[in-house]
Design a protein around this motif. Structure first.
Motif, PDB file in Angstrom:
ATOM      1  N   GLU A 118     -10.983  24.564  10.820  1.00  0.00           N
ATOM      2  CA  GLU A 118     -11.600  24.740  11.662  1.00  0.00           C
ATOM      3  C   GLU A 118     -12.046  26.302  11.936  1.00  0.00           C
ATOM      4  OE1 GLU A 118      -8.774  23.565  15.049  1.00  0.00           O
ATOM      5  OE2 GLU A 118      -8.835  21.510  14.687  1.00  0.00           O
ATOM      6  N   ILE A 119     -13.334  26.489  11.838  1.00  0.00           N
ATOM      7  CA  ILE A 119     -14.140  27.437  11.921  1.00  0.00           C
ATOM      8  C   ILE A 119     -15.344  27.508  12.693  1.00  0.00           C
ATOM      9  CG2 ILE A 119     -13.093  28.040   9.425  1.00  0.00           C
ATOM     10  CD1 ILE A 119     -15.771  27.430   8.462  1.00  0.00           C
ATOM     11  N   SER A 139     -17.956  29.466  11.955  1.00  0.00           N
ATOM     12  CA  SER A 139     -19.092  30.189  10.946  1.00  0.00           C
ATOM     13  C   SER A 139     -20.091  29.046  10.715  1.00  0.00           C
ATOM     14  CB  SER A 139     -18.328  30.583   9.656  1.00  0.00           C
ATOM     15  OG  SER A 139     -17.260  31.433   9.641  1.00  0.00           O
ATOM     16  N   GLU A 184     -23.073  26.798   8.622  1.00  0.00           N
ATOM     17  CA  GLU A 184     -22.745  25.835   7.359  1.00  0.00           C
ATOM     18  C   GLU A 184     -22.630  26.486   6.067  1.00  0.00           C
ATOM     19  OE1 GLU A 184     -22.391  21.836   6.104  1.00  0.00           O
ATOM     20  OE2 GLU A 184     -21.993  22.762   7.848  1.00  0.00           O
ATOM     21  N   ARG A 195     -21.073  29.110   5.164  1.00  0.00           N
ATOM     22  CA  ARG A 195     -19.894  29.625   5.023  1.00  0.00           C
ATOM     23  C   ARG A 195     -18.776  28.480   5.162  1.00  0.00           C
ATOM     24  NH1 ARG A 195     -15.935  32.934   3.189  1.00  0.00           N
ATOM     25  NH2 ARG A 195     -14.430  33.403   4.533  1.00  0.00           N
ATOM     26  N   ARG A 196     -18.726  27.582   5.567  1.00  0.00           N
ATOM     27  CA  ARG A 196     -18.215  26.357   5.791  1.00  0.00           C
ATOM     28  C   ARG A 196     -17.906  25.566   4.478  1.00  0.00           C
ATOM     29  NH1 ARG A 196     -17.787  21.059   5.592  1.00  0.00           N
ATOM     30  NH2 ARG A 196     -19.958  21.077   5.093  1.00  0.00           N
ATOM     31  N   ARG A 197     -18.991  25.441   3.809  1.00  0.00           N
ATOM     32  CA  ARG A 197     -19.094  24.960   2.352  1.00  0.00           C
ATOM     33  C   ARG A 197     -18.390  25.539   1.418  1.00  0.00           C
ATOM     34  NH1 ARG A 197     -23.731  21.329   0.863  1.00  0.00           N
ATOM     35  NH2 ARG A 197     -24.506  20.463   2.856  1.00  0.00           N
ATOM     36  N   MET A 234     -14.545  25.298   2.057  1.00  0.00           N
ATOM     37  CA  MET A 234     -14.164  24.098   1.631  1.00  0.00           C
ATOM     38  C   MET A 234     -14.208  24.036   0.061  1.00  0.00           C
ATOM     39  SD  MET A 234     -13.491  22.116   4.267  1.00  0.00           S
ATOM     40  CE  MET A 234     -13.473  20.572   3.571  1.00  0.00           C
ATOM     41  N   ASP A 258     -16.001  16.176   6.907  1.00  0.00           N
ATOM     42  CA  ASP A 258     -16.474  17.445   6.028  1.00  0.00           C
ATOM     43  C   ASP A 258     -15.643  18.523   6.309  1.00  0.00           C
ATOM     44  OD1 ASP A 258     -19.012  16.218   5.503  1.00  0.00           O
ATOM     45  OD2 ASP A 258     -19.950  17.000   7.445  1.00  0.00           O
ATOM     46  N   ASN A 259     -14.563  18.505   7.028  1.00  0.00           N
ATOM     47  CA  ASN A 259     -13.732  19.516   7.153  1.00  0.00           C
ATOM     48  C   ASN A 259     -12.139  19.145   7.005  1.00  0.00           C
ATOM     49  OD1 ASN A 259     -15.398  21.494   8.336  1.00  0.00           O
ATOM     50  ND2 ASN A 259     -15.615  20.246  10.198  1.00  0.00           N
TER      51      ASN A 259
END
Length: 259
Positions: A154-155, A157, A159, A161-163, A166, A188-189
């Motif tokens: 759960e962030i 930031s 997209e 940064r999320r990738r 992950m 996705d998370n």
């Protein structure tokens, strides 16, 4: 106009198809095209037992031949109307064979894309749930222990940064799991770890160990948190019940461990 056997031989010698005539298991005749493919003069074959020559391989329905231009494939066709003999001709099917190989490669690639997440390379939701269902069936049959861990990133930031997170987290998780364990994405998370032969307490210990690894979880201060849930298979559980229980358990906030 009378066409003689010699005329036919000359014509067949120049034909693009390879031709072989066998009588009493000996080579009665072959055209120049076949001799060139075999890499030897025609005279070395005439009258010899077929089994004693490189052309014995040409009795297969599909013949693979190494040539200076690469591997070529020939499909054998037979004619058995000759007195005490048989004739074979071979059509070059190299292009068709290459197309089949390319289609198979594309099929395998498509199959991979259908079961893998494009960002992390992990199993996607369909694939990991199929694996979990298989493991539940195994536990139901043999009463072996089975546990699952659900991890959610759960962030706040963007997209990109999320990738990045992950990908980093997925690699760290893969590196720390056993060969028998399975990992995939529910969305996705959210990761789902399937742990065969693992009890509830061992799974909880593993979850805490995974998330306390600073090298694996590179969250910046205030960037977000990771929540986890753990559940073990109980007799009577199906896929839905086990997923529901691990989701309900996913209320422990480990942000303190990551700060």
């Amino acid at each position: 106009m009378i066409v003689t056997q010699d005329d036919l031989s000359v014509a067949l010698d120049k034909a693009p198809l390879a031709v072989l005539i066998v009588r009493q298991n000996r080579i009665a005749w072959l055209n120049q095209t076949l001799a060139d493919l075999a890499g030897r003069p025609k005279g070395e074959f005439i009258g010899r037992p077929l089994a004693d020559t490189p052309l014995s391989l040409w009795r297969e329905d599909l013949v693979e031949v190494a040539t200076p231009d690469g591997i070529r494939w020939f499909q054998r066709h037979s004619v058995h109307a000759l007195p005490e003999g048989e004739a074979h001709y071979f059509a070059d099917v190299t292009e068709q064979r290459r197309m089949i190989d390319e289609l198979e490669a594309l099929r395998q690639r498509l199959e991979t894309l259908e079961t893998r997440d494009p960002v992390t390379g992990l199993q996607n939701r369909r694939a990991i749930l199929r694996e979990l269902d298989r493991q539940i069936s195994r536990s139901r049959r043999y009463e072996n222990p089975l546990a699952v861990i659900r991890l959610s990133l759960e962030i706040d930031s963007d997209e990109a940064r999320r990738r990045e997170l992950m990908r980093t987290l997925s690699q760290a998780l893969k590196d720390k799991l056993r060969w028998a364990d399975e990992i995939g994405l529910l969305d996705d998370n959210t990761f789902l770890l399937v742990l065969p032969e693992t009890g509830l307490e061992d799974a909880r210990e593993l979850a805490v160990k995974l998330l306390s690894d600073r090298a694996a979880v590179q969250l910046q201060d205030g960037e977000g948190k990771i929540r986890y849930g753990v559940a073990a298979w109980n007799k009577g559980d199906d896929l839905g019940k086990l997923l529901k229980r691990v989701s309900q358990d996913q209320e422990i906030d480990l942000s303190a461990l990551l700060s």
